[in-house]
Write a protein that holds these residues in place. Structure first.
Motif, PDB file in Angstrom:
ATOM      1  N   VAL A 110      21.525   8.474  44.320  1.00 36.43           N
ATOM      2  CA  VAL A 110      20.816   8.403  43.036  1.00 36.43           C
ATOM      3  C   VAL A 110      21.714   7.788  41.962  1.00 36.43           C
ATOM      4  N   TRP A 111      22.978   8.204  41.995  1.00 34.70           N
ATOM      5  CA  TRP A 111      23.932   7.701  40.995  1.00 34.70           C
ATOM      6  C   TRP A 111      24.161   6.192  41.152  1.00 34.70           C
ATOM      7  N   PHE A 112      24.362   5.748  42.401  1.00 39.65           N
ATOM      8  CA  PHE A 112      24.560   4.318  42.653  1.00 39.65           C
ATOM      9  C   PHE A 112      23.317   3.520  42.288  1.00 39.65           C
ATOM     10  N   LEU A 113      22.141   4.119  42.483  1.00 40.56           N
ATOM     11  CA  LEU A 113      20.890   3.474  42.088  1.00 40.56           C
ATOM     12  C   LEU A 113      20.842   3.306  40.580  1.00 40.56           C
ATOM     13  N   THR A 114      21.271   4.353  39.872  1.00 41.14           N
ATOM     14  CA  THR A 114      21.242   4.342  38.405  1.00 41.14           C
ATOM     15  C   THR A 114      22.152   3.264  37.841  1.00 41.14           C
ATOM     16  N   ILE A 115      23.375   3.152  38.385  1.00 43.16           N
ATOM     17  CA  ILE A 115      24.312   2.163  37.849  1.00 43.16           C
ATOM     18  C   ILE A 115      24.140   0.792  38.519  1.00 43.16           C
ATOM     19  N   GLY A 116      23.267   0.735  39.535  1.00 44.07           N
ATOM     20  CA  GLY A 116      22.963  -0.548  40.170  1.00 44.07           C
ATOM     21  C   GLY A 116      24.077  -1.093  41.043  1.00 44.07           C
ATOM     22  N   ASP A 117      24.887  -0.197  41.620  1.00 45.73           N
ATOM     23  CA  ASP A 117      25.970  -0.618  42.514  1.00 45.73           C
ATOM     24  C   ASP A 117      25.437  -0.738  43.939  1.00 45.73           C
ATOM     25  N   LYS A 118      25.230  -1.973  44.376  1.00 40.66           N
ATOM     26  CA  LYS A 118      24.599  -2.190  45.683  1.00 40.66           C
ATOM     27  C   LYS A 118      25.510  -1.816  46.847  1.00 40.66           C
ATOM     28  N   ILE A 119      26.803  -2.109  46.720  1.00 41.85           N
ATOM     29  CA  ILE A 119      27.735  -1.787  47.804  1.00 41.85           C
ATOM     30  C   ILE A 119      27.872  -0.268  47.951  1.00 41.85           C
ATOM     31  N   GLY A 120      28.013   0.401  46.832  1.00 45.66           N
ATOM     32  CA  GLY A 120      28.087   1.858  46.830  1.00 45.66           C
ATOM     33  C   GLY A 120      26.831   2.468  47.413  1.00 45.66           C
ATOM     34  N   LEU A 121      25.702   1.882  47.054  1.00 43.09           N
ATOM     35  CA  LEU A 121      24.408   2.357  47.549  1.00 43.09           C
ATOM     36  C   LEU A 121      24.320   2.193  49.058  1.00 43.09           C
ATOM     37  N   LEU A 122      24.763   1.031  49.553  1.00 44.50           N
ATOM     38  CA  LEU A 122      24.739   0.748  50.980  1.00 44.50           C
ATOM     39  C   LEU A 122      25.629   1.724  51.742  1.00 44.50           C
ATOM     40  N   ILE A 123      26.836   1.947  51.227  1.00 47.78           N
ATOM     41  CA  ILE A 123      27.767   2.854  51.900  1.00 47.78           C
ATOM     42  C   ILE A 123      27.210   4.279  51.931  1.00 47.78           C
ATOM     43  N   SER A 124      26.672   4.736  50.798  1.00 50.83           N
ATOM     44  CA  SER A 124      26.143   6.096  50.775  1.00 50.83           C
ATOM     45  C   SER A 124      24.894   6.225  51.639  1.00 50.83           C
ATOM     46  N   ALA A 125      24.114   5.144  51.757  1.00 50.18           N
ATOM     47  CA  ALA A 125      22.937   5.185  52.626  1.00 50.18           C
ATOM     48  C   ALA A 125      23.353   5.272  54.100  1.00 50.18           C
ATOM     49  N   ILE A 126      24.387   4.514  54.478  1.00 51.60           N
ATOM     50  CA  ILE A 126      24.897   4.563  55.854  1.00 51.60           C
ATOM     51  C   ILE A 126      25.465   5.947  56.157  1.00 51.60           C
ATOM     52  N   LEU A 127      26.203   6.492  55.180  1.00 52.44           N
ATOM     53  CA  LEU A 127      26.756   7.839  55.327  1.00 52.44           C
ATOM     54  C   LEU A 127      25.653   8.864  55.525  1.00 52.44           C
ATOM     55  N   PHE A 128      24.577   8.706  54.754  1.00 52.10           N
ATOM     56  CA  PHE A 128      23.442   9.622  54.833  1.00 52.10           C
ATOM     57  C   PHE A 128      22.860   9.629  56.244  1.00 52.10           C
ATOM     58  N   LEU A 129      22.640   8.441  56.799  1.00 58.72           N
ATOM     59  CA  LEU A 129      22.083   8.329  58.147  1.00 58.72           C
ATOM     60  C   LEU A 129      23.045   8.891  59.196  1.00 58.72           C
ATOM     61  N   THR A 130      24.346   8.664  58.987  1.00 59.81           N
ATOM     62  CA  THR A 130      25.358   9.169  59.917  1.00 59.81           C
ATOM     63  C   THR A 130      25.357  10.701  59.924  1.00 59.81           C
ATOM     64  N   PHE A 131      25.372  11.291  58.737  1.00 63.47           N
ATOM     65  CA  PHE A 131      25.360  12.750  58.626  1.00 63.47           C
ATOM     66  C   PHE A 131      24.107  13.336  59.270  1.00 63.47           C
ATOM     67  N   LEU A 132      22.971  12.687  58.994  1.00 66.80           N
ATOM     68  CA  LEU A 132      21.692  13.180  59.499  1.00 66.80           C
ATOM     69  C   LEU A 132      21.674  13.144  61.034  1.00 66.80           C
ATOM     70  N   THR A 133      22.178  12.053  61.616  1.00 68.12           N
ATOM     71  CA  THR A 133      22.230  11.926  63.070  1.00 68.12           C
ATOM     72  C   THR A 133      23.161  12.974  63.672  1.00 68.12           C
ATOM     73  N   MET A 134      24.328  13.152  63.036  1.00 72.74           N
ATOM     74  CA  MET A 134      25.284  14.151  63.521  1.00 72.74           C
ATOM     75  C   MET A 134      24.652  15.533  63.520  1.00 72.74           C
ATOM     76  N   GLN A 135      23.940  15.811  62.433  1.00 71.09           N
ATOM     77  CA  GLN A 135      23.325  17.122  62.270  1.00 71.09           C
ATOM     78  C   GLN A 135      22.283  17.391  63.368  1.00 71.09           C
ATOM     79  N   VAL A 136      21.499  16.375  63.655  1.00 69.87           N
ATOM     80  CA  VAL A 136      20.440  16.526  64.648  1.00 69.87           C
ATOM     81  C   VAL A 136      21.007  16.786  66.049  1.00 69.87           C
ATOM     82  N   PHE A 137      22.122  16.128  66.372  1.00 68.75           N
ATOM     83  CA  PHE A 137      22.640  16.241  67.733  1.00 68.75           C
ATOM     84  C   PHE A 137      23.733  17.293  67.916  1.00 68.75           C
ATOM     85  N   LEU A 138      24.136  17.910  66.829  1.00 66.42           N
ATOM     86  CA  LEU A 138      25.236  18.859  66.878  1.00 66.42           C
ATOM     87  C   LEU A 138      24.871  20.182  67.546  1.00 66.42           C
TER      88      LEU A 138
END
Ligand SMILES: [Zn+2]
Length: 98
Positions: free
Chosen positions: A23-51
């Motif tokens: 949300v913060w990266f969206l607010t300040i319009g930082d695309k790289i930050g947004l991309l990294i946090s989106a990838i992190l989000f998917l990684t965490f979610l996948t880890m959580q599902v298979f853990l």
């Protein structure tokens, strides 16, 4: 299994923090930050599902909870469920045992 359950809950908090970051990266319009946090989000979610896996019936409770709350589009309850996860949603086997 007990350790996995702890990691599972820690990841829930990481996901929450990551959503704030997105949300913060969206607010300040930082695309790289947004991309990294989106990838992190998917990684965490996948880890959580298979853990976590139920040793009684082989169900992955993380996947169940994710599927149910994605269906209802309710991520607040998803986080509540992950933090409070104690038993298998299918056979109600106590995940703290094993
Ligand atoms: Zn089970």
């Amino acid at each position: 299994m007990l350790l996995n359950l702890k990691i599972y809950k820690i990841i829930s908090f990481l996901l929450l923090i990551d959503i704030i970051a997105i949300v913060w990266f969206l607010t300040i319009g930082d695309k790289i930050g947004l991309l990294i946090s989106a990838i992190l989000f998917l990684t965490f979610l996948t880890m959580q599902v298979f853990l976590v896996k139920c040793s009684n019936c082989g169900t992955r409770p993380g996947l169940w909870i994710l599927a149910i709350w994605t269906l209802f589009l309710d991520f607040e309850l998803y986080f509540a469920d992950t933090v409070l996860l104690k038993a298998c949603p299918k056979c109600e086997f106590d995940l703290h045992k094993t």
